[in-house]
Write a protein that holds these residues in place. Structure first.
Motif, PDB file in Angstrom:
ATOM      1  N   LEU A 256       0.773  -1.002  -0.070  1.00 48.96           N
ATOM      2  CA  LEU A 256      -0.025   0.068   0.152  1.00 48.96           C
ATOM      3  C   LEU A 256       0.815   1.352   0.192  1.00 48.96           C
ATOM      4  CD1 LEU A 256      -2.890  -1.058   2.542  1.00 48.96           C
ATOM      5  CD2 LEU A 256      -2.658  -1.066   0.155  1.00 48.96           C
ATOM      6  N   ARG A 257       2.132   1.312   0.587  1.00 47.65           N
ATOM      7  CA  ARG A 257       2.812   2.470   0.476  1.00 47.65           C
ATOM      8  C   ARG A 257       4.266   2.303  -0.118  1.00 47.65           C
ATOM      9  NH1 ARG A 257       2.878   2.629   7.050  1.00 47.65           N
ATOM     10  NH2 ARG A 257       3.375   0.418   6.658  1.00 47.65           N
ATOM     11  N   ALA A 258       4.840   3.371  -0.570  1.00 54.20           N
ATOM     12  CA  ALA A 258       5.974   3.652  -1.242  1.00 54.20           C
ATOM     13  C   ALA A 258       7.301   2.823  -0.547  1.00 54.20           C
ATOM     14  CB  ALA A 258       6.457   4.837  -1.518  1.00 54.20           C
ATOM     15  N   LYS A 259       7.186   2.960   0.846  1.00 56.28           N
ATOM     16  CA  LYS A 259       8.230   2.193   1.785  1.00 56.28           C
ATOM     17  C   LYS A 259       8.180   0.715   1.562  1.00 56.28           C
ATOM     18  CE  LYS A 259       9.749   1.893   6.331  1.00 56.28           C
ATOM     19  NZ  LYS A 259       9.386   1.943   7.830  1.00 56.28           N
ATOM     20  N   GLU A 260       6.956   0.137   1.523  1.00 55.88           N
ATOM     21  CA  GLU A 260       6.920  -1.149   1.153  1.00 55.88           C
ATOM     22  C   GLU A 260       6.965  -1.828   0.203  1.00 55.88           C
ATOM     23  OE1 GLU A 260       2.628  -1.162   2.056  1.00 55.88           O
ATOM     24  OE2 GLU A 260       2.959  -1.948   4.305  1.00 55.88           O
ATOM     25  N   GLN A 261       6.971  -0.898  -1.038  1.00 54.76           N
ATOM     26  CA  GLN A 261       7.418  -1.289  -2.405  1.00 54.76           C
ATOM     27  C   GLN A 261       8.497  -1.382  -2.748  1.00 54.76           C
ATOM     28  OE1 GLN A 261       5.095   0.888  -5.328  1.00 54.76           O
ATOM     29  NE2 GLN A 261       3.356   0.982  -4.013  1.00 54.76           N
ATOM     30  N   LEU A 262       9.477  -0.387  -1.772  1.00 50.71           N
ATOM     31  CA  LEU A 262      11.096  -0.112  -1.822  1.00 50.71           C
ATOM     32  C   LEU A 262      11.451  -1.476  -1.287  1.00 50.71           C
ATOM     33  CD1 LEU A 262      11.678   3.501  -1.238  1.00 50.71           C
ATOM     34  CD2 LEU A 262      11.997   2.322  -3.340  1.00 50.71           C
ATOM     35  N   GLN A 263      10.963  -1.621   0.183  1.00 48.24           N
ATOM     36  CA  GLN A 263      11.367  -3.179   0.656  1.00 48.24           C
ATOM     37  C   GLN A 263      11.267  -4.242   0.044  1.00 48.24           C
ATOM     38  OE1 GLN A 263       9.010  -2.654   4.109  1.00 48.24           O
ATOM     39  NE2 GLN A 263      10.497  -1.628   5.378  1.00 48.24           N
ATOM     40  N   MET A 264      10.227  -4.378  -0.845  1.00 49.72           N
ATOM     41  CA  MET A 264       9.913  -5.406  -1.727  1.00 49.72           C
ATOM     42  C   MET A 264      11.013  -5.869  -2.671  1.00 49.72           C
ATOM     43  SD  MET A 264       8.513  -8.505  -2.116  1.00 49.72           S
ATOM     44  CE  MET A 264       7.340  -8.324  -1.008  1.00 49.72           C
ATOM     45  N   MET A 265      11.927  -4.698  -3.004  1.00 49.99           N
ATOM     46  CA  MET A 265      12.798  -4.842  -4.127  1.00 49.99           C
ATOM     47  C   MET A 265      13.895  -5.743  -3.384  1.00 49.99           C
ATOM     48  SD  MET A 265      12.718  -0.899  -5.897  1.00 49.99           S
ATOM     49  CE  MET A 265      14.186  -1.318  -6.759  1.00 49.99           C
ATOM     50  N   ILE A 266      14.181  -5.327  -2.119  1.00 46.87           N
ATOM     51  CA  ILE A 266      15.265  -6.152  -1.408  1.00 46.87           C
ATOM     52  C   ILE A 266      14.703  -7.446  -1.053  1.00 46.87           C
ATOM     53  CG2 ILE A 266      16.516  -6.348   0.863  1.00 46.87           C
ATOM     54  CD1 ILE A 266      16.296  -3.065   0.728  1.00 46.87           C
ATOM     55  N   TYR A 267      13.577  -7.753  -0.546  1.00 46.14           N
ATOM     56  CA  TYR A 267      12.770  -8.965   0.028  1.00 46.14           C
ATOM     57  C   TYR A 267      13.106 -10.105  -1.415  1.00 46.14           C
ATOM     58  CZ  TYR A 267      11.171  -6.592   4.164  1.00 46.14           C
ATOM     59  OH  TYR A 267      11.140  -5.918   5.456  1.00 46.14           O
ATOM     60  N   ARG A 268      12.840  -9.604  -2.506  1.00 49.27           N
ATOM     61  CA  ARG A 268      12.618 -10.257  -3.650  1.00 49.27           C
ATOM     62  C   ARG A 268      13.840 -11.240  -3.626  1.00 49.27           C
ATOM     63  NH1 ARG A 268      10.224  -6.159  -6.547  1.00 49.27           N
ATOM     64  NH2 ARG A 268       8.077  -6.703  -7.345  1.00 49.27           N
ATOM     65  N   LEU A 269      15.103 -10.667  -3.429  1.00 48.73           N
ATOM     66  CA  LEU A 269      16.340 -11.429  -3.421  1.00 48.73           C
ATOM     67  C   LEU A 269      16.227 -12.658  -2.416  1.00 48.73           C
ATOM     68  CD1 LEU A 269      18.926  -8.321  -3.330  1.00 48.73           C
ATOM     69  CD2 LEU A 269      17.906  -9.615  -5.339  1.00 48.73           C
ATOM     70  N   PHE A 270      15.799 -12.415  -1.362  1.00 48.25           N
ATOM     71  CA  PHE A 270      15.444 -13.542  -0.357  1.00 48.25           C
ATOM     72  C   PHE A 270      14.604 -14.326  -0.564  1.00 48.25           C
ATOM     73  CE2 PHE A 270      17.314  -9.897   2.075  1.00 48.25           C
ATOM     74  CZ  PHE A 270      18.373 -10.307   2.607  1.00 48.25           C
ATOM     75  N   PHE A 271      13.386 -14.139  -1.191  1.00 52.77           N
ATOM     76  CA  PHE A 271      12.473 -15.095  -1.830  1.00 52.77           C
ATOM     77  C   PHE A 271      13.215 -15.988  -2.888  1.00 52.77           C
ATOM     78  CE2 PHE A 271       9.228 -12.289  -0.039  1.00 52.77           C
ATOM     79  CZ  PHE A 271       8.443 -13.346   0.118  1.00 52.77           C
ATOM     80  N   TRP A 272      13.947 -15.550  -3.818  1.00 52.11           N
ATOM     81  CA  TRP A 272      14.572 -16.145  -4.974  1.00 52.11           C
ATOM     82  C   TRP A 272      15.667 -17.085  -4.141  1.00 52.11           C
ATOM     83  CZ3 TRP A 272      15.815 -11.273  -8.031  1.00 52.11           C
ATOM     84  CH2 TRP A 272      14.698 -10.729  -8.679  1.00 52.11           C
ATOM     85  N   THR A 273      16.274 -16.957  -3.251  1.00 54.71           N
ATOM     86  CA  THR A 273      17.372 -18.063  -2.656  1.00 54.71           C
ATOM     87  C   THR A 273      16.492 -18.644  -1.652  1.00 54.71           C
ATOM     88  OG1 THR A 273      17.818 -16.233  -1.176  1.00 54.71           O
ATOM     89  CG2 THR A 273      19.188 -16.389  -3.100  1.00 54.71           C
ATOM     90  N   SER A 274      15.484 -18.673  -1.465  1.00 53.25           N
ATOM     91  CA  SER A 274      14.899 -19.489  -0.236  1.00 53.25           C
ATOM     92  C   SER A 274      14.401 -20.955  -1.008  1.00 53.25           C
ATOM     93  CB  SER A 274      13.286 -19.034   0.285  1.00 53.25           C
ATOM     94  OG  SER A 274      13.634 -17.863   0.973  1.00 53.25           O
ATOM     95  N   ASP A 275      14.199 -22.158  -0.277  1.00 53.46           N
ATOM     96  CA  ASP A 275      14.026 -23.210  -0.593  1.00 53.46           C
ATOM     97  C   ASP A 275      12.418 -23.424  -1.102  1.00 53.46           C
ATOM     98  OD1 ASP A 275      16.462 -25.229   0.079  1.00 53.46           O
ATOM     99  OD2 ASP A 275      16.358 -23.669   1.532  1.00 53.46           O
ATOM    100  N   CYS A 276      11.386 -22.540  -0.377  1.00 56.92           N
ATOM    101  CA  CYS A 276      10.194 -22.592  -0.645  1.00 56.92           C
ATOM    102  C   CYS A 276       9.315 -21.419  -0.191  1.00 56.92           C
ATOM    103  CB  CYS A 276       9.621 -24.196   0.154  1.00 56.92           C
ATOM    104  SG  CYS A 276       7.673 -24.152  -0.463  1.00 56.92           S
ATOM    105  N   SER A 277       8.396 -21.032  -1.047  1.00 59.28           N
ATOM    106  CA  SER A 277       7.418 -20.078  -0.746  1.00 59.28           C
ATOM    107  C   SER A 277       5.971 -20.652  -0.395  1.00 59.28           C
ATOM    108  CB  SER A 277       7.403 -18.892  -1.820  1.00 59.28           C
ATOM    109  OG  SER A 277       8.451 -18.104  -1.593  1.00 59.28           O
ATOM    110  N   VAL A 278       5.544 -20.479   0.715  1.00 55.98           N
ATOM    111  CA  VAL A 278       4.114 -20.994   0.762  1.00 55.98           C
ATOM    112  C   VAL A 278       2.942 -19.706   0.664  1.00 55.98           C
ATOM    113  CG1 VAL A 278       2.560 -22.204   2.375  1.00 55.98           C
ATOM    114  CG2 VAL A 278       4.892 -22.957   2.116  1.00 55.98           C
ATOM    115  N   PHE A 279       2.188 -19.627  -0.284  1.00 57.19           N
ATOM    116  CA  PHE A 279       1.173 -18.929  -0.442  1.00 57.19           C
ATOM    117  C   PHE A 279      -0.316 -19.346   0.264  1.00 57.19           C
ATOM    118  CE2 PHE A 279       4.451 -17.988  -3.463  1.00 57.19           C
ATOM    119  CZ  PHE A 279       4.809 -16.732  -3.390  1.00 57.19           C
TER     120      PHE A 279
END
Length: 382
Positions: free
Chosen positions: A119-142
């Protein structure tokens, strides 16, 4: 297995309650579970019942990124040597991934993701960093298919991706109150038997949009329907909600309970439940209400369409459309319709969204990931 469950804090939120349920149930199945939370917030949950040597540890992070807390977490991982780490949401994932790397221990890293929109610009910027951790994780559960598709389009995924619906304990959440007990509950809250009580079980935050329910109640009452709202929770929007109720001259028709660890009696006092949220993933509060045989009117966000068949066990309405919300709530003012749809709601939860089904799937996933990691180590050794 020895599993670490990591959360940002243990406050009153769906992701935190989800982690606590998984910990408790897996501990009952003889797995050793440990709870780690990053920040020591004011309102902590106290529902963890760990067995087999499980412990609860707070890292006491003083800021968003706290090097001391991270070092403490890495040392803890090195000492306890978990079989797997399950992080609730991206912030906990970041700490878990970095601490696991610093500990030099190889263990599967899983992230459970409970959000849909930034919802906020700050969260969108944080997700740019968080994506890297998602990509290197073994599994994401939605937690629902719609959420998984939403994040896949935005490049948020891991090596393996699963959808596991939230689940509710159908033995704990069942409508066991007699008509007399229900009248007593309603009377204690200031409601008469003739009132049409609409409940919302959610922390009073902006994205939950409680003010829309105040507006809906005012319109329903103008239509001659004796609607009243029961808001189960508390939070930063309380003053705004109360101010809107005063403005519409219905302040006596909007009851706010404050935070409640036991929500079942309050839901049982309602005739129907609603969620007006701007954003949801797959609401645990929604399936709790359905398990208690209450029909649900839900904004069409997140996985709402995966739990509700309109006209069968509840209704969907476009986000922010108060007129549509009122129209759906007016249908449920007929108690015969409400009871029929409430019974259907209970049936849907029993078939699709039980806690046992959820825990079974997580247990199988964790065992599979641990076996895969063990097999990889053996292959490298040979």
């Amino acid at each position: 297995m020895r599993v670490f469950f990591v959360a940002a804090s243990l406050t009153h939120g769906g992701a935190e309650r989800h982690s606590i349920t998984l910990m408790n149930r897996l501990a009952e199945r003889a797995h050793e579970c440990h709870a780690v939370y990053i920040k020591n917030e004011d309102t902590q949950l106290n529902r963890i019942r760990l067995r087999n040597g499980g412990a609860v540890r707070c890292l006491n992070a003083a800021r968003y990124f706290d090097a001391r807390a991270l070092a403490d977490f890495a040392a803890y991982i090195s000492r306890i040597r978990p079989s797997a780490i399950v992080a609730a949401n991206p912030y906990a994932l970041m700490y878990s991934a970095l601490a696991l790397r610093f500990s030099r221990l190889r263990a599967p890293l899983i992230v459970t993701y409970h959000s849909t929109r930034l919802l906020r610009a700050k969260e969108q910027l944080q997700m740019m960093i968080y994506r890297l951790f998602f990509w290197t994780s073994d599994c994401s559960v939605f937690v629902c298919e719609r959420q998984w598709r939403y994040w896949l389009r935005r490049g948020v995924f891991s090596r393996r991706n699963e959808v596991i619906y939230n689940g509710v304990d159908t033995e704990e959440f069942c409508d066991k109150w007699s008509p007399e007990e229900r009248r007593t509950l309603r009377s204690a809250l200031g409601f008469s038997d003739a009132d049409y009580v609409i409940g919302i079980s959610a922390v009073l935050r902006p994205e939950k949009n409680h003010v829309q329910m105040v507006d809906a109640v005012a319109i329903l009452r103008k239509l001659g329907i004796p609607a009243r709202a029961l808001m189960i929770g508390d939070g930063e929007m309380r003053a705004a909600i109360e101010a809107r109720a005063r403005e519409l001259n219905i302040e006596s028709d909007v009851v706010i309970t404050g935070l409640q660890r036991e929500v079942r009696p309050y839901i049982a006092a309602c005739d129907a439940m609603a969620l007006c949220s701007f954003t949801e993933a797959f609401s645990l509060a929604a399936i709790e209400a359905m398990a208690l045989s209450r029909p649900l009117v839900h904004a069409d966000v997140g996985g709402a369409a995966e739990m509700i068949v309109p006209g069968w066990n509840g209704f969907l309405f476009p986000v922010g459309d108060t007129r549509a919300l009122v129209d759906k709530l007016a249908i449920l003012a007929d108690r015969a319709v409400s009871r029929r749809m409430g019974n259907n709601a209970r049936d849907v939860v029993e078939r699709l969204f039980s806690e046992r089904t959820m825990v079974d799937r997580y247990e199988r996933l964790l065992l599979d990931l641990c076996r895969a990691r063990s097999g990889a180590r053996e292959a490298m050794a040979n």
